[in-house]
Design an enzyme around this catalytic site. Structure first.
Site, mmCIF file in Angstrom:
data_model
loop_
_atom_site.group_PDB
_atom_site.id
_atom_site.type_symbol
_atom_site.label_atom_id
_atom_site.label_comp_id
_atom_site.label_asym_id
_atom_site.label_seq_id
_atom_site.Cartn_x
_atom_site.Cartn_y
_atom_site.Cartn_z
ATOM 1 C CE LYS A 1 -4.205 1.697 2.142
ATOM 2 N NZ LYS A 1 -5.058 1.692 1.216
HETATM 3 N N1 PPE Z 1 -7.922 -1.506 -3.011
HETATM 4 C C1 PPE Z 1 -7.307 -0.485 -3.050
HETATM 5 C C2 PPE Z 1 -6.760 0.089 -4.036
HETATM 6 C C3 PPE Z 1 -7.403 0.355 -1.594
HETATM 7 O O1 PPE Z 1 -6.834 1.491 -1.497
HETATM 8 C C4 PPE Z 1 -8.008 -0.130 -0.601
HETATM 9 C C5 PPE Z 1 -8.074 0.536 0.767
HETATM 10 C C6 PPE Z 1 -8.721 -1.465 -0.585
HETATM 11 C C7 PPE Z 1 -8.459 -2.206 -1.860
HETATM 12 C C8 PPE Z 1 -9.541 -2.080 0.521
HETATM 13 O O2 PPE Z 1 -8.341 -2.595 1.658
HETATM 14 P P1 PPE Z 1 -8.911 -2.610 3.055
HETATM 15 O O3 PPE Z 1 -9.076 -1.288 3.675
HETATM 16 O O4 PPE Z 1 -7.806 -3.313 3.685
HETATM 17 O O5 PPE Z 1 -9.901 -3.431 3.040
HETATM 18 N N2 PPE Z 1 -8.194 1.967 0.629
HETATM 19 C C9 PPE Z 1 -8.023 2.914 1.767
HETATM 20 C C10 PPE Z 1 -7.520 4.304 1.565
HETATM 21 C C11 PPE Z 1 -8.748 5.127 0.507
HETATM 22 C C12 PPE Z 1 -8.249 6.370 0.452
HETATM 23 O O6 PPE Z 1 -9.046 7.164 -0.430
HETATM 24 O O7 PPE Z 1 -7.512 6.966 1.126
HETATM 25 C C13 PPE Z 1 -9.341 2.677 2.761
HETATM 26 O O8 PPE Z 1 -9.870 2.091 2.549
HETATM 27 O O9 PPE Z 1 -8.866 3.151 3.862
#
Ligand code: PPE
Length: 310
Positions: free
Chosen positions: A157
């Site tokens: 990330k």
């Molecule tokens: N894919 C991406 C590209 C992504 O950024 C997130 C989280 C997810 C999937 C889901 O991952 P998880 O949160 O572990 O379930 N995106 C984070 C950031 C968003 C932002 O705009 O800043 C979030 O949901 O916190």
């Protein structure tokens, strides 16, 4: 962004307005940072951070992929998160840890730059809007493809990867849609700019496998567990864009998004289905501490206020 009192910065709680970086910071120029998005919910036992250790483990993995040595251990960052939440006194909040190559040398090599670590906590409402949570969001398949595993590693990330997300989400919003969906170079469904994706077909949940240029989402993992506990079959399988058009139901998941129904993809109506709403409710029950079966996922924060006073 709604400001709070304190930000944890390299081991200290500093005032929100004082958490500054120099314009020569490496990460500002090259996107050389890693971050997390975590939510803390108000529960009967007090504020509880959802799957905090899992998020911090992913932060460590992201750092490893970027050759970055985090100067704090997982437990230290966990304690720092607790300390920050207690200091800001919010019963529920979004938590944003960021570790990045700081101020030292310019040039793409990271040598000569410190690794700075910051944690913010602030209120963040429904990522795709309150209404979207109920009536579903509209999406478009992006003209931007998802970064491939040998372009920038999707498992990390990393801040720089989010330029890919920024282009996709901005394109979608400008075209009048709520969110984008990105495909891999080979045309398989990957994820949203900040969400993972599920499709429901004939009562079975389908979601792209982790090798499809997606972030290993913690909400995705949570929803897979909850769906199986509710008796649904879940398959990690390749999906193409027409699988989205012809889905019985589709939804996006993520820490910020939680569970958001997708009601249309590229102007093909899908509507909001019962399995999506059932999983959305199950997820909210778990994160808010209303389902004891999953209480191990909640990391309760000790605060000076008792829940009754909040
Ligand atoms: N894919 C991406 C590209 C992504 O950024 C997130 C989280 C997810 C999937 C889901 O991952 P998880 O949160 O572990 O379930 N995106 C984070 C950031 C968003 C932002 O705009 O800043 C979030 O949901 O916190």
């Amino acid at each position: 962004m709604q400001e709070t009192d304190k930000i944890w910065m390299n081991g200290e709680l500093v005032d929100w307005a004082d958490a500054k970086v120099h314009v020569g910071t490496h990460a500002l120029h090259y996107g050389s940072g890693v971050f997390e998005g975590i939510r803390c919910y108000e529960t009967e036992k007090g504020p509880a951070v959802f799957r905090l250790r899992d998020h911090l483990e992913r932060l460590e993995n992201s750092a490893k992929v970027l050759y970055m040595d985090l100067p704090y251990a997982r437990e230290e960052l966990r304690q720092a998160t607790h300390e920050l939440i207690a200091a800001n006194g919010l019963p529920s909040c979004y938590i944003r840890p960021v570790a990045y190559y700081g101020y030292g040398e310019l040039g793409v090599a990271t040598t000569g730059n410190p690794v700075d670590v910051v944690i913010m906590s602030f209120p963040w409402g429904a990522y795709l809007g309150e209404e979207g949570q109920r009536t579903g969001i509209t999406t478009m398949v992006s003209t931007w493809e998802r970064v491939g595993p040998n372009v920038i590693p999707h498992v990390a990330k990393a801040t720089g990867i989010y330029l890919n997300s920024m282009l996709a989400t901005t394109e979608a919003r400008r075209a009048g849609y709520d969110e984008a969906i990105m495909l891999t170079r080979d045309g398989y469904v990957a994820d949203g700019p900040g969400e993972n994706i599920f499709v429901v077909k004939n009562g079975t949940l389908l979601t792209p496998p982790l090798s499809m240029s997606i972030l290993p989402g913690i909400t995705r993992d949570t929803v897979i567990h909850l769906a199986r506990a509710l008796g649904y079959m879940v398959e990690e399988t390749l999906l193409i864009r027409t699988d989205l058009y012809l889905a019985d139901e589709a939804f996006m998941v993520g820490t910020a998004t939680e569970v958001a129904p997708i009601r249309a993809v590229d102007d093909r109506e899908i509507g909001v289905g019962p399995i999506t709403l059932e999983l959305q409710q199950a997820y909210l029950d778990v994160v808010n501490g209303r389902d004891q079966r999953w209480s191990d996922w909640l990391d309760v924060v000790a605060t000076s206020r008792t829940p009754a006073e909040v």
